[in-house]
Design a protein around this motif. Structure first.
Motif, PDB file in Angstrom:
ATOM      1  N   LEU A 294       0.836  -1.260   0.083  1.00 44.53           N
ATOM      2  CA  LEU A 294       0.021  -0.037   0.135  1.00 44.53           C
ATOM      3  C   LEU A 294       0.913   1.744  -0.308  1.00 44.53           C
ATOM      4  CD1 LEU A 294      -2.430   1.927   0.346  1.00 44.53           C
ATOM      5  CD2 LEU A 294      -2.777   1.316   2.390  1.00 44.53           C
ATOM      6  N   ALA A 295       1.362   1.524   0.884  1.00 45.91           N
ATOM      7  CA  ALA A 295       2.704   3.221   0.880  1.00 45.91           C
ATOM      8  C   ALA A 295       3.757   2.819  -0.153  1.00 45.91           C
ATOM      9  CB  ALA A 295       3.575   2.340   1.806  1.00 45.91           C
ATOM     10  N   ALA A 296       3.666   1.693  -1.197  1.00 49.80           N
ATOM     11  CA  ALA A 296       5.063   1.846  -2.654  1.00 49.80           C
ATOM     12  C   ALA A 296       3.683   1.951  -3.263  1.00 49.80           C
ATOM     13  CB  ALA A 296       5.438   0.642  -2.877  1.00 49.80           C
TER      14      ALA A 296
ATOM     15  N   ARG B  68       3.020 -14.177  -6.728  1.00 53.65           N
ATOM     16  CA  ARG B  68       4.401 -13.166  -7.109  1.00 53.65           C
ATOM     17  C   ARG B  68       4.059 -12.440  -5.962  1.00 53.65           C
ATOM     18  NH1 ARG B  68       8.342 -14.497 -10.312  1.00 53.65           N
ATOM     19  NH2 ARG B  68       8.254 -12.453 -11.608  1.00 53.65           N
ATOM     20  N   LEU B  69       3.544 -12.246  -4.877  1.00 51.91           N
ATOM     21  CA  LEU B  69       3.423 -11.389  -4.021  1.00 51.91           C
ATOM     22  C   LEU B  69       4.618 -12.322  -2.654  1.00 51.91           C
ATOM     23  CD1 LEU B  69      -0.460 -10.117  -3.279  1.00 51.91           C
ATOM     24  CD2 LEU B  69       1.566  -8.919  -3.266  1.00 51.91           C
ATOM     25  N   SER B  70       3.891 -13.104  -2.438  1.00 53.51           N
ATOM     26  CA  SER B  70       4.663 -14.384  -1.539  1.00 53.51           C
ATOM     27  C   SER B  70       6.248 -14.369  -2.502  1.00 53.51           C
ATOM     28  CB  SER B  70       4.693 -15.300  -1.509  1.00 53.51           C
ATOM     29  OG  SER B  70       4.327 -16.275  -2.506  1.00 53.51           O
ATOM     30  N   GLU B  71       6.601 -14.174  -3.445  1.00 52.55           N
ATOM     31  CA  GLU B  71       7.754 -14.072  -3.843  1.00 52.55           C
ATOM     32  C   GLU B  71       8.830 -13.002  -3.730  1.00 52.55           C
ATOM     33  OE1 GLU B  71       7.239 -17.166  -7.496  1.00 52.55           O
ATOM     34  OE2 GLU B  71       7.403 -15.439  -7.425  1.00 52.55           O
ATOM     35  N   ALA B  72       8.166 -11.421  -3.311  1.00 51.26           N
ATOM     36  CA  ALA B  72       8.990 -10.079  -3.810  1.00 51.26           C
ATOM     37  C   ALA B  72       9.511 -10.176  -2.678  1.00 51.26           C
ATOM     38  CB  ALA B  72       7.126  -9.058  -4.227  1.00 51.26           C
TER      39      ALA B  72
ATOM     40  N   ILE C 249       5.987  -5.446  -4.880  1.00 49.49           N
ATOM     41  CA  ILE C 249       5.162  -6.155  -5.812  1.00 49.49           C
ATOM     42  C   ILE C 249       5.107  -5.378  -6.714  1.00 49.49           C
ATOM     43  CG2 ILE C 249       2.348  -5.273  -5.169  1.00 49.49           C
ATOM     44  CD1 ILE C 249       4.294  -8.900  -6.620  1.00 49.49           C
ATOM     45  N   ILE C 250       5.193  -4.311  -6.790  1.00 54.70           N
ATOM     46  CA  ILE C 250       5.095  -3.268  -8.453  1.00 54.70           C
ATOM     47  C   ILE C 250       6.408  -2.751  -9.065  1.00 54.70           C
ATOM     48  CG2 ILE C 250       5.720  -0.261  -7.232  1.00 54.70           C
ATOM     49  CD1 ILE C 250       3.093  -0.115  -9.044  1.00 54.70           C
ATOM     50  N   LEU C 251       7.981  -2.923  -8.015  1.00 52.82           N
ATOM     51  CA  LEU C 251       8.061  -3.109  -8.408  1.00 52.82           C
ATOM     52  C   LEU C 251       9.831  -5.376  -8.801  1.00 52.82           C
ATOM     53  CD1 LEU C 251      10.996  -0.830  -6.865  1.00 52.82           C
ATOM     54  CD2 LEU C 251       9.987  -0.480  -8.774  1.00 52.82           C
TER      55      LEU C 251
ATOM     56  N   GLY D 115      -1.082  -9.558  -7.602  1.00 48.28           N
ATOM     57  CA  GLY D 115      -0.772  -8.213  -6.772  1.00 48.28           C
ATOM     58  C   GLY D 115      -0.104  -7.092  -7.108  1.00 48.28           C
ATOM     59  N   THR D 116       0.332  -6.725  -7.949  1.00 47.38           N
ATOM     60  CA  THR D 116       0.506  -5.203  -8.517  1.00 47.38           C
ATOM     61  C   THR D 116      -0.893  -4.071  -9.011  1.00 47.38           C
ATOM     62  OG1 THR D 116       2.615  -5.945  -9.250  1.00 47.38           O
ATOM     63  CG2 THR D 116       1.592  -3.465  -9.799  1.00 47.38           C
ATOM     64  N   THR D 117      -1.934  -5.225  -9.112  1.00 43.54           N
ATOM     65  CA  THR D 117      -2.974  -4.727  -9.697  1.00 43.54           C
ATOM     66  C   THR D 117      -4.069  -4.653  -8.452  1.00 43.54           C
ATOM     67  OG1 THR D 117      -3.046  -5.528 -11.855  1.00 43.54           O
ATOM     68  CG2 THR D 117      -5.518  -4.899 -11.351  1.00 43.54           C
ATOM     69  N   ASN D 118      -4.094  -5.233  -7.469  1.00 40.37           N
ATOM     70  CA  ASN D 118      -4.930  -5.142  -6.712  1.00 40.37           C
ATOM     71  C   ASN D 118      -4.744  -3.861  -5.146  1.00 40.37           C
ATOM     72  OD1 ASN D 118      -4.696  -8.818  -6.437  1.00 40.37           O
ATOM     73  ND2 ASN D 118      -6.199  -7.367  -7.559  1.00 40.37           N
ATOM     74  N   TYR D 119      -3.637  -4.048  -5.531  1.00 39.98           N
ATOM     75  CA  TYR D 119      -2.115  -3.491  -4.591  1.00 39.98           C
ATOM     76  C   TYR D 119      -2.942  -1.776  -4.975  1.00 39.98           C
ATOM     77  CZ  TYR D 119      -1.590  -6.157  -0.855  1.00 39.98           C
ATOM     78  OH  TYR D 119      -2.050  -7.246   0.838  1.00 39.98           O
TER      79      TYR D 119
END
Length: 260
Positions: free
Chosen positions: A23-25, A219-223, A230-232, A239-243
C-alpha cells in the motif's frame, strides 16, 4: 498534515506486512509522499524493502522511541523516490519494558513523528501482532486503522480482541481513531468458504469493508525475498493491480486526487 494509518491485526499470517509495504509503495507510485514505519520487532517490513535491521543499528524505531535519535536521523530513502522508511530491529522487544515507567508512554511515537508529519501525505505503520505497548503507541499515533482479514472463519473470530483494543484507545488516548476499513487478503474466489466469509464481513461491517480484494498470488509471496514491493518485482501481476486499486480506494475515501 499527513494521514497516519496503522495496519493492524493481532493474528499473524493475514498479510499485514505485505499490505503495509505494498500500500505504501502504491501510494508513492501514485505520486504521494509516504513514510512507512516498521513497528514490528520481527522487522519484516525492513527486510521486505531490502534493508538489513543489523546494518541500520542505531537508526531504528527503537532508537527513536527511547530518545536516542530524532526522527530526521532515522529516516531511510527506499528504492521508490517518494517512499521513506523508519526501520525496525529485534531491540524493539526491549522497548516494551524500558518505556513502562515513561510519562505519557502511549504517546511516544505520536510525539516523535510530529516534526515530519507535514512532509508526508500518508504515514503507514506496520504494527506488531502483539497488542502491547508498541502497538498501542502505533494506534495512538494513527488517524485510522486498516485491518487485513484472511477469509477464514477463525480469522473472523480473532477480530474481537483487536476491536476491543481499538475501543480502549478510542476511549482513552486517541478518541479520534477510526477504522479505515477491513481488507480481505489471500482471497481465492474458487473457494466456497472464502466467498462466505467475505459475505459475512460485508453483512457485519457494510461499507467498512474495502471493495478491493487482495487475491492469493504467488508473486506477492516471492517479492519480499527479493527486497522489493510487488510493483517493482512484477508490475503486471494481480498483486500489483490489487494494491494499486487499494491505494486508489484509500485516496478516494480521503477525498484526494489520483494523479495516475
Amino acid at each position: 498534515m499527513g494521514k497516519v494509518i496503522a495496519i493492524a491485526n493481532q493474528k499473524g499470517g493475514v498479510g499485514k506486512t505485505t499490505t503495509a509495504i505494498n500500500l505504501a509503495a502504491s501510494l508513492a507510485v501514485l505520486e504521494k509522499n509516504v513514510l512507512i514505519i516498521d513497528a514490528d520487532p520481527q522487522a519484516n517490513t525492513t527486510s521486505g524493502l531490502n534493508f538489513s535491521p543489523d546494518s541500520e543499528e542505531g537508526r531504528t524505531l527503537y532508537n527513536l522511541l527511547i530518545g536516542e535519535r530524532k526522527v530526521e536521523d532515522v529516516l531511510i530513502q527506499t528504492e521508490i523516490g517518494r517512499l521513506h522508511m523508519i526501520p525496525s530491529t529485534i531491540d524493539l522487544v526491549g522497548a516494551e519494558l524500558e518505556l513502562l515507567e515513561t510519562q505519557d508512554r502511549e504517546s511516544l511515537l505520536k510525539k516523535a513523528i510530529a516534526p515530519v508529519r507535514d512532509n508526508y501525505d500518508f504515514i503507514i505503520i506496520d504494527c506488531s501482532p502483539s497488542l502491547g505497548l508498541i502497538t498501542v503507541n502505533s494506534l495512538t499515533a494513527s488517524d485510522s486503522v486498516i485491518i487485513p482479514v484472511q477469509p477464514e472463519f477463525f480469522a473472523l473470530e480473532g477480530l474481537g480482541k483487536l476491536l476491543q483494543t481499538i475501543r480502549l484507545v478510542q476511549g482513552g488516548v486517541n478518541p479520534a481513531l477510526t477504522i479505515e476499513g477491513f481488507l480481505v487478503t489471500m482471497f481465492d474466489g474458487r473457494t466456497k468458504v472464502h466467498n462466505q466469509v467475505v459475505e459475512d464481513l460485508k453483512e457485519h461491517f457494510s461499507d467498512m469493508v474495502f471493495k478491493t480484494v487482495i487475491q492469493r498470488n504467488i508473486r506477492l509471496s516471492e517479492a519480499p525475498s527479493h527486497g522489493k514491493p510487488i510493483i517493482l518485482y512484477d508490475v503486471i501481476c494481480n498483486g500489483t493491480t490489487n494494491y494499486l486499486n487499494l491505494a486508489k480506494e484509500v485516496l478516494e475515501r480521503n477525498g484526494m486526487a489520483i494523479n495516475r
